[in-house]
Structures are given as C-alpha cells and as structure tokens.
Design a protein around this motif. Structure first.
Motif, short mmCIF file in Angstrom:
data_model
loop_
_atom_site.label_atom_id
_atom_site.label_comp_id
_atom_site.label_asym_id
_atom_site.label_seq_id
_atom_site.Cartn_x
_atom_site.Cartn_y
_atom_site.Cartn_z
N LEU A 1 0.81 -1.22 0.00
CA LEU A 1 0.00 0.00 0.00
C LEU A 1 0.84 1.27 0.00
CD1 LEU A 1 -2.70 -1.16 2.57
CD2 LEU A 1 -3.00 -0.93 0.09
N GLN A 2 2.11 1.16 0.42
CA GLN A 2 2.98 2.34 0.38
C GLN A 2 3.12 2.87 -1.04
OE1 GLN A 2 4.03 -0.73 1.06
NE2 GLN A 2 5.90 -1.21 -0.08
N CYS A 56 0.74 2.95 -3.25
CA CYS A 56 -0.46 3.75 -3.51
C CYS A 56 -0.27 5.16 -2.94
CB CYS A 56 -1.68 3.08 -2.91
SG CYS A 56 -3.25 3.79 -3.48
N THR A 57 0.20 5.25 -1.69
CA THR A 57 0.49 6.56 -1.10
C THR A 57 1.51 7.32 -1.93
OG1 THR A 57 0.24 5.48 1.07
CG2 THR A 57 1.07 7.74 1.05
N CYS A 68 0.35 10.39 5.90
CA CYS A 68 -0.47 9.92 4.76
C CYS A 68 -0.31 8.40 4.61
CB CYS A 68 -0.03 10.61 3.48
SG CYS A 68 -0.27 12.41 3.48
N ASN A 69 0.90 7.93 4.72
CA ASN A 69 1.16 6.49 4.61
C ASN A 69 0.50 5.72 5.75
OD1 ASN A 69 2.36 4.51 2.97
ND2 ASN A 69 4.16 4.38 4.28
N MET A 82 -3.19 5.60 5.01
CA MET A 82 -3.50 4.64 3.95
C MET A 82 -3.70 3.25 4.54
SD MET A 82 -3.92 3.84 0.74
CE MET A 82 -3.36 5.29 -0.17
N VAL A 118 -7.55 1.43 5.05
CA VAL A 118 -7.75 0.18 4.31
C VAL A 118 -8.08 -0.96 5.28
CG1 VAL A 118 -6.59 -1.59 2.93
CG2 VAL A 118 -6.40 0.81 2.28
N TYR A 168 -8.84 11.29 1.47
CA TYR A 168 -7.59 11.24 0.72
C TYR A 168 -7.42 12.48 -0.15
CZ TYR A 168 -7.35 6.26 1.97
OH TYR A 168 -7.29 5.06 2.65
N TRP A 172 -5.35 15.41 0.87
CA TRP A 172 -3.90 15.41 0.67
C TRP A 172 -3.50 16.42 -0.42
CZ3 TRP A 172 -2.66 9.43 0.32
CH2 TRP A 172 -2.91 8.84 1.58
N VAL A 179 -3.17 6.18 -8.58
CA VAL A 179 -3.91 5.01 -8.11
C VAL A 179 -4.06 4.00 -9.23
CG1 VAL A 179 -6.12 4.21 -7.20
CG2 VAL A 179 -5.12 6.29 -6.30
#
Length: 345
Positions: free
Chosen positions: A62-63, A65-66, A81-82, A85, A89, A192, A195, A308
């Motif tokens: 997932l990192q 995606c961030t 933010c990470n 995420m 999720v 999100y 951000w 994404v």
C-alpha cells in the motif's frame, strides 16, 4: 460467455492502461523507506490481525499507492499519509461483514480520537495509529484543514462503509441511480483528496473549498476513482456473491446485458465524468486571486487519479482473481455466505 470464461479473458488494463489519464505519472522518492515503515507498523502495531492477514497486507504494498498519490511530499509530510493509507484500508476491510451497530461504534470512537481523545490501554494498535495520524498532521497542517479532513473521514465512514451492508446481505445491489449515490461515499476517497492541500501555502480558505464548482469537481474526481476501482477490482469481486457494489455488475443487472457490454457502458460513464472534470476546470476561471491555488489543487487531484491507476496495474496483489490477495475478515467465506443466507431467509 460464462462467468469463468469472462474471468479468464478480462483484463482491466484493456480499459484503463498505465498513463491513461492526462496528468503526470510520478512516484515519491521515499517509497522504499515508506515500505519499511509500513511493514514495521503491520508487524508491531497491527498485531490484532492474524499472521496470514498481516502477510497479505504486506503483499498489497500500500505504500506504493500513497507514494503515487502524493509524489511530491517530503518524508515528514508523507508519513501520516502512509499511516492513514494502511489504517483506513484495514478499517474498511475488517468491517466488511460487521453489523451496522459495530460499524457505527467504530466510526464514533475513531473520529473522537482524531478530534483529540486518547486511546485507552485496552484498545489495539489501530486506535494508537489514529492518534498518531492526528498528532503528525497537526504538526504541520492548520486546524481548518484538520476539521475538513476529520469531517470527510467521518462522512465516508458513516455513510460509506455501513450503507453497503444490507445489499451485501441480500446479495443484490440497489438500482443504478441509488448505487451511484452510495458508491460516491463507499469508495472512501474524500479524506484522501485532502492530501491535495498538503503543500506550503496551498490550504484553501473555507469559502473556496465549499465553492459549488470545487465541490462538483471533487465529486467527479471521487466518482472517476470509484469507477476505476470497479474495473480493477472486478476479478476479485466477481467470485464472491456478496460483493455486489461494483458498477459493472450493477449495469449488467440494470440493463439486462452481458458483462462485456456492461464493461463498455461503465467505461463510457467513466470517460464522460473524466471529460466533465477537464471541461469544468478549463471553462470556469472565476476564482480570482486563488485561481493559481485551484489549478494546483486540481493538478494534485489528477496526480492521485493517475497514481492510483498505476498502483492497481503494477504494484499490488490486493485484487487477484477470486480475492486471493485480499485480507478478508477472519471468518471463512463459506461461513460468511451461510450466515448471510440464513439472515436473508
């Protein structure tokens, strides 16, 4: 064409390939360290998950995606933010089949922590991370932004996660019109999008953030990401009869058409709303001294959409066919389906 044949032939990249969108495709240079951080959080703070679930979250990466959504942030700014995420999720995944009462309880408690409450000693690492996310954001973001972020979190949690439950229990989606209204929240993207303001001097004044044109563009952005998600997650969801919240099978049922015909219709909807975003941004230039801020803000939204999409295609095992890469709640799927069928009867 049977469902099995469709799964064998379907490829989301045929609809939404890498670099499909008209914004740069970038990645944060801190992604390697972000991955180490995330694995450490999973191992040390998310211990309420089973070992199998923790390994699956690591393989989701997932990192990435961030890192693709906010490619220009410093390490200090990308850290919360990470954390968020992974946090959101996991929250969404693990409440997949929870009763409405439990979803509402979690929503109220986690929102209270984001607003300032401290986790209790008996609360697990998810609650700790909610407090860390809050404190890390407050170190560099103004209170006005925090209020907007928390409100978007609360709204998507309350009206996004729980509202799908009756339809999953019935294993039948709502009508197309109602589905679109619900999906806009259940994709959970609004917090999100906050951000997009994490940049020196970019936080929009409240009256500008609330401007009808800005709100409409944000809604369109969220819907484009929702339809994007539906294309890429279809192989995961089509094998599970309770996973009814996807634009493609909704269109199939609504119009009594094949899955391939529904894909074409979903692609048209996606492209029409993407085109509307670009047209509105080009035509409406009435933000005065804040026009440059708005342009940068919308550009940052675009980076998220592009990023994404690349994450789905290149970085993760989350959406494998049949849901093999998904960290389902601990109960076995057969058990879940039997329980849902029993409640339905």
């Amino acid at each position: 064409m049977t469902t099995e044949q469709f799964k064998e032939q379907y490829n989301s990249a045929n609809y939404l390939p890498v670099d499909y969108y008209p914004w740069p495709n970038l990645i944060n240079p801190h992604v390697e360290q972000m991955g180490k951080d995330m694995d450490s959080w999973i191992d040390n703070d998310y211990t309420f998950l089973t070992e199998k679930q923790r390994e699956k979250y690591k393989r989701m990466r997932l990192q990435y995606c961030t890192a693709r959504m906010v490619p220009n942030l410093s390490y200090e700014h990308v850290m919360p933010c990470n954390k968020f995420m992974l946090f959101y999720v996991v929250v969404d995944d693990q409440l997949e089949y929870a009763p409405i009462e439990e979803i509402e309880r979690q929503c109220e408690r986690l929102t209270a922590i984001l607003k300032g409450d401290q986790p209790r000693p008996d609360e697990n690492g998810m609650y700790l991370h909610a407090s860390l996310i809050r404190d890390e954001y407050r170190a560099f973001m103004p209170e006005e932004w925090m209020e907007r972020f928390i409100e978007d979190f609360y709204r998507t949690f309350k009206y996004g996660i729980g509202v799908e439950t009756p339809y999953k229990a019935a294993t039948r989606p709502p009508s197309l019109g109602l589905f679109k209204a619900i999906r806009q929240h259940s994709v959970l993207m609004y917090p999100y999008l906050c951000w997009g303001e994490i940049e020196p001097g970019l936080v929009l004044p409240k009256e500008l953030a609330a401007h009808p044109i800005m709100q409409h563009i944000k809604n369109l952005m969220v819907r484009v990401i929702a339809w994007q998600n539906d294309f890429h997650s279809l192989p995961k969801e089509i094998a599970h009869k309770t996973e009814v919240f996807n634009l493609i099978p909704v269109l199939q049922l609504e119009h009594n058409i094949s899955l391939l015909e529904a894909c074409t219709e979903a692609f048209n909807i996606h492209n029409e709303e993407l085109a509307e975003i670009l047209a509105l941004h080009k035509e409406y230039r009435e933000f005065g001294i804040y026009q440059e801020h708005v342009d940068k803000y919308i550009h940052n939204f675009g980076l998220m959409i592009q990023g994404v999409n690349t994450f789905y295609l290149q970085d993760t095992m989350r959406y494998l066919v049949g849901g093999e890469g998904f960290a389902w709640p601990e109960r076995e799927n057969a058990e879940i389906n039997a329980e849902i069928t029993e409640k339905k009867d």
